[in-house]
Design a protein around this motif. Structure first.
Motif, PDB file in Angstrom:
ATOM      1  N   LEU A 189      -3.822   3.660   6.572  1.00 28.38           N
ATOM      2  CA  LEU A 189      -3.099   2.688   5.744  1.00 28.38           C
ATOM      3  C   LEU A 189      -2.862   1.399   6.525  1.00 28.38           C
ATOM      4  O   LEU A 189      -3.026   0.300   5.987  1.00 28.38           O
ATOM      5  CB  LEU A 189      -1.772   3.277   5.285  1.00 28.38           C
ATOM      6  N   ILE A 190      -2.523   1.512   7.804  1.00 25.25           N
ATOM      7  CA  ILE A 190      -2.313   0.324   8.637  1.00 25.25           C
ATOM      8  C   ILE A 190      -3.620  -0.459   8.778  1.00 25.25           C
ATOM      9  O   ILE A 190      -3.629  -1.691   8.680  1.00 25.25           O
ATOM     10  CB  ILE A 190      -1.741   0.711  10.013  1.00 25.25           C
ATOM     11  N   LYS A 232       0.824  -1.216   0.000  1.00 23.03           N
ATOM     12  CA  LYS A 232       0.000   0.000   0.000  1.00 23.03           C
ATOM     13  C   LYS A 232       0.860   1.269   0.000  1.00 23.03           C
ATOM     14  O   LYS A 232       0.501   2.258  -0.622  1.00 23.03           O
ATOM     15  CB  LYS A 232      -0.957  -0.025   1.181  1.00 23.03           C
ATOM     16  N   LEU A 233       1.996   1.234   0.701  1.00 24.21           N
ATOM     17  CA  LEU A 233       2.887   2.393   0.705  1.00 24.21           C
ATOM     18  C   LEU A 233       3.481   2.643  -0.680  1.00 24.21           C
ATOM     19  O   LEU A 233       3.678   3.792  -1.074  1.00 24.21           O
ATOM     20  CB  LEU A 233       4.008   2.209   1.718  1.00 24.21           C
ATOM     21  N   LEU A 234       3.788   1.583  -1.412  1.00 22.26           N
ATOM     22  CA  LEU A 234       4.407   1.731  -2.724  1.00 22.26           C
ATOM     23  C   LEU A 234       3.396   1.962  -3.841  1.00 22.26           C
ATOM     24  O   LEU A 234       3.765   2.314  -4.954  1.00 22.26           O
ATOM     25  CB  LEU A 234       5.273   0.508  -3.043  1.00 22.26           C
ATOM     26  N   SER A 235       2.111   1.776  -3.539  1.00 16.60           N
ATOM     27  CA  SER A 235       1.073   2.010  -4.544  1.00 16.60           C
ATOM     28  C   SER A 235       0.433   3.371  -4.318  1.00 16.60           C
ATOM     29  O   SER A 235       0.722   4.068  -3.356  1.00 16.60           O
ATOM     30  CB  SER A 235       0.012   0.907  -4.461  1.00 16.60           C
ATOM     31  N   CYS A 236      -0.462   3.724  -5.178  1.00 23.17           N
ATOM     32  CA  CYS A 236      -1.158   5.014  -5.050  1.00 23.17           C
ATOM     33  C   CYS A 236      -2.004   5.086  -3.792  1.00 23.17           C
ATOM     34  O   CYS A 236      -2.235   6.168  -3.253  1.00 23.17           O
ATOM     35  CB  CYS A 236      -2.055   5.248  -6.258  1.00 23.17           C
ATOM     36  N   SER A 237      -2.478   3.942  -3.268  1.00 24.47           N
ATOM     37  CA  SER A 237      -3.357   3.969  -2.100  1.00 24.47           C
ATOM     38  C   SER A 237      -2.623   4.382  -0.833  1.00 24.47           C
ATOM     39  O   SER A 237      -3.249   4.710   0.160  1.00 24.47           O
ATOM     40  CB  SER A 237      -4.007   2.599  -1.886  1.00 24.47           C
TER      41      SER A 237
END
Length: 186
Positions: free
Chosen positions: A130-131, A110-115
Protein backbone atom coordinates in the motif's frame (compact mmCIF):
# COMPACT_ATOMS: atom_id res chain seq x y z
CA UNK A 1 -14.44 16.74 35.38
CA UNK A 2 -15.48 13.50 33.65
CA UNK A 3 -18.90 14.93 32.76
CA UNK A 4 -17.18 17.34 30.34
CA UNK A 5 -15.83 14.49 28.19
CA UNK A 6 -17.73 13.23 25.21
CA UNK A 7 -19.78 10.18 26.14
CA UNK A 8 -19.60 8.84 22.59
CA UNK A 9 -15.87 8.28 22.24
CA UNK A 10 -16.09 5.74 19.44
CA UNK A 11 -18.39 7.52 17.00
CA UNK A 12 -15.97 10.24 15.87
CA UNK A 13 -12.76 9.93 13.87
CA UNK A 14 -10.83 11.94 16.42
CA UNK A 15 -11.40 12.51 20.11
CA UNK A 16 -9.52 15.46 21.56
CA UNK A 17 -9.28 15.80 25.33
CA UNK A 18 -10.51 19.06 26.85
CA UNK A 19 -8.11 22.00 26.90
CA UNK A 20 -6.11 22.68 30.04
CA UNK A 21 -7.50 25.62 32.04
CA UNK A 22 -5.36 28.71 31.75
CA UNK A 23 -3.64 27.55 28.58
CA UNK A 24 -2.44 30.77 26.98
CA UNK A 25 -0.88 29.27 23.85
CA UNK A 26 -3.07 30.46 21.00
CA UNK A 27 -6.60 29.24 20.41
CA UNK A 28 -7.91 26.16 22.20
CA UNK A 29 -5.02 23.70 22.26
CA UNK A 30 -5.52 20.03 23.18
CA UNK A 31 -3.75 18.83 26.29
CA UNK A 32 -1.18 16.11 25.85
CA UNK A 33 -1.51 15.22 29.53
CA UNK A 34 -4.91 13.64 29.97
CA UNK A 35 -6.84 10.74 31.41
CA UNK A 36 -8.95 8.88 28.81
CA UNK A 37 -12.66 8.46 29.55
CA UNK A 38 -12.33 4.80 30.52
CA UNK A 39 -15.93 4.27 31.63
CA UNK A 40 -17.35 5.66 28.38
CA UNK A 41 -14.81 3.79 26.28
CA UNK A 42 -15.49 0.49 28.02
CA UNK A 43 -19.26 0.91 27.72
CA UNK A 44 -19.43 2.07 24.09
CA UNK A 45 -16.49 0.49 22.22
CA UNK A 46 -16.57 -3.06 20.99
CA UNK A 47 -13.36 -2.91 18.99
CA UNK A 48 -9.94 -1.28 19.27
CA UNK A 49 -9.53 2.31 18.09
CA UNK A 50 -6.75 4.86 18.08
CA UNK A 51 -7.10 7.91 20.30
CA UNK A 52 -4.28 10.18 19.26
CA UNK A 53 -2.77 13.57 19.82
CA UNK A 54 0.32 15.10 18.32
CA UNK A 55 2.56 18.11 18.57
CA UNK A 56 5.49 19.27 16.50
CA UNK A 57 8.14 21.82 17.28
CA UNK A 58 10.85 22.56 14.80
CA UNK A 59 14.43 22.95 15.97
CA UNK A 60 15.12 26.69 16.50
CA UNK A 61 18.10 26.66 14.10
CA UNK A 62 15.88 25.32 11.28
CA UNK A 63 13.03 27.68 12.17
CA UNK A 64 15.39 30.69 12.21
CA UNK A 65 16.84 29.72 8.83
CA UNK A 66 13.39 29.89 7.23
CA UNK A 67 13.05 26.17 6.49
CA UNK A 68 9.42 25.11 6.77
CA UNK A 69 8.41 22.49 9.34
CA UNK A 70 8.05 19.34 7.24
CA UNK A 71 6.21 17.16 9.78
CA UNK A 72 2.88 15.71 8.64
CA UNK A 73 0.32 13.55 10.45
CA UNK A 74 -2.69 11.52 9.26
CA UNK A 75 -5.14 10.39 11.95
CA UNK A 76 -8.29 8.29 11.90
CA UNK A 77 -9.68 5.92 14.50
CA UNK A 78 -8.26 2.95 12.57
CA UNK A 79 -5.08 4.39 10.96
CA UNK A 80 -2.18 6.62 11.98
CA UNK A 81 0.55 7.98 9.78
CA UNK A 82 3.51 10.22 10.54
CA UNK A 83 6.05 11.65 8.12
CA UNK A 84 9.12 13.75 8.83
CA UNK A 85 10.24 15.44 5.63
CA UNK A 86 13.96 15.79 5.03
CA UNK A 87 14.78 19.50 5.20
CA UNK A 88 18.01 19.04 3.22
CA UNK A 89 16.02 18.90 -0.02
CA UNK A 90 15.34 22.63 0.43
CA UNK A 91 18.95 23.16 -0.76
CA UNK A 92 17.86 21.59 -4.06
CA UNK A 93 14.89 23.96 -4.38
CA UNK A 94 12.38 21.30 -3.32
CA UNK A 95 9.87 22.22 -0.58
CA UNK A 96 10.48 19.64 2.20
CA UNK A 97 6.85 19.64 3.41
CA UNK A 98 5.12 18.68 0.16
CA UNK A 99 6.07 14.98 -0.14
CA UNK A 100 5.14 14.13 3.48
CA UNK A 101 1.67 15.66 3.08
CA UNK A 102 1.13 14.17 -0.37
CA UNK A 103 2.30 10.69 0.70
CA UNK A 104 0.05 10.62 3.78
CA UNK A 105 -2.92 11.84 1.73
CA UNK A 106 -2.36 9.01 -0.77
CA UNK A 107 -1.94 6.46 2.06
CA UNK A 108 -5.16 7.67 3.68
CA UNK A 109 -7.06 7.45 0.39
CA UNK A 110 -5.90 3.87 -0.20
CA UNK A 111 -6.47 2.79 3.42
CA UNK A 112 -10.04 4.11 3.36
CA UNK A 113 -10.81 2.60 -0.05
CA UNK A 114 -11.11 -1.03 -1.07
CA UNK A 115 -7.52 -1.03 -2.38
CA UNK A 116 -6.20 -0.73 1.18
CA UNK A 117 -7.85 -3.92 2.44
CA UNK A 118 -5.58 -6.92 2.90
CA UNK A 119 -6.33 -10.23 1.27
CA UNK A 120 -7.41 -13.33 3.18
CA UNK A 121 -3.89 -14.73 2.91
CA UNK A 122 -2.37 -11.80 4.76
CA UNK A 123 1.28 -12.03 5.67
CA UNK A 124 1.58 -8.36 6.61
CA UNK A 125 3.18 -7.27 3.34
CA UNK A 126 -0.07 -5.66 2.19
CA UNK A 127 0.84 -2.52 4.17
CA UNK A 128 4.22 -2.10 2.49
CA UNK A 129 2.52 -2.71 -0.86
CA UNK A 130 0.00 0.00 0.00
CA UNK A 131 2.87 2.39 0.79
CA UNK A 132 4.51 1.60 -2.56
CA UNK A 133 1.26 2.24 -4.45
CA UNK A 134 0.71 5.43 -2.45
CA UNK A 135 4.21 6.69 -3.26
CA UNK A 136 3.61 5.93 -6.95
CA UNK A 137 0.48 8.11 -6.71
CA UNK A 138 2.28 11.16 -5.28
CA UNK A 139 3.02 14.22 -7.39
CA UNK A 140 5.55 15.85 -5.04
CA UNK A 141 9.32 15.45 -4.96
CA UNK A 142 11.47 15.19 -1.87
CA UNK A 143 12.46 12.76 0.87
CA UNK A 144 10.70 11.69 4.04
CA UNK A 145 10.54 9.12 6.77
CA UNK A 146 7.21 7.36 7.28
CA UNK A 147 5.52 5.46 10.08
CA UNK A 148 2.16 3.91 9.26
CA UNK A 149 0.05 1.99 11.76
CA UNK A 150 -3.35 0.39 11.25
CA UNK A 151 -5.67 -1.72 13.34
CA UNK A 152 -6.97 -4.95 11.87
CA UNK A 153 -9.32 -6.51 14.40
CA UNK A 154 -7.23 -6.89 17.53
CA UNK A 155 -3.91 -6.71 15.64
CA UNK A 156 -1.69 -3.68 15.25
CA UNK A 157 0.04 -3.67 11.85
CA UNK A 158 2.92 -1.24 11.34
CA UNK A 159 5.41 -0.23 8.68
CA UNK A 160 8.35 2.06 9.26
CA UNK A 161 10.60 3.63 6.62
CA UNK A 162 13.65 5.60 7.64
CA UNK A 163 14.74 6.46 11.16
CA UNK A 164 11.32 6.59 12.84
CA UNK A 165 9.78 4.20 15.37
CA UNK A 166 6.46 3.45 17.03
CA UNK A 167 6.17 3.10 20.80
CA UNK A 168 3.02 1.45 22.19
CA UNK A 169 2.17 2.33 25.78
CA UNK A 170 -0.53 0.91 28.07
CA UNK A 171 -1.79 2.26 31.37
CA UNK A 172 -0.28 0.53 34.39
CA UNK A 173 -1.77 2.93 36.92
CA UNK A 174 -4.81 5.15 36.65
CA UNK A 175 -4.08 7.42 39.61
CA UNK A 176 -1.54 8.77 39.16
CA UNK A 177 -1.83 8.05 35.47
CA UNK A 178 1.25 6.06 34.40
CA UNK A 179 2.12 4.22 31.22
CA UNK A 180 4.37 1.24 30.50
CA UNK A 181 6.04 0.30 27.22
CA UNK A 182 4.69 -2.88 25.65
CA UNK A 183 6.01 -2.64 22.07
CA UNK A 184 8.54 -0.67 20.03
CA UNK A 185 9.32 -0.94 16.35
CA UNK A 186 12.98 -1.11 15.46
Amino acid sequence: DVSDWSSDVCSSDLWVPPAVEGNSVGPRQPSLSWMPPLAAAAADCSELRFVSAWASKQHPVKANSGIVNADAVMETTMHLGICDGVSGVANLGIPPDELPRDLLACCREKLLSCSGRPTNTDDGTWLTGLIERSFDSTQAYGATTLLLATLRGSNLVTASLGDCALLVLRPCSLWPFRLRQIFKTV
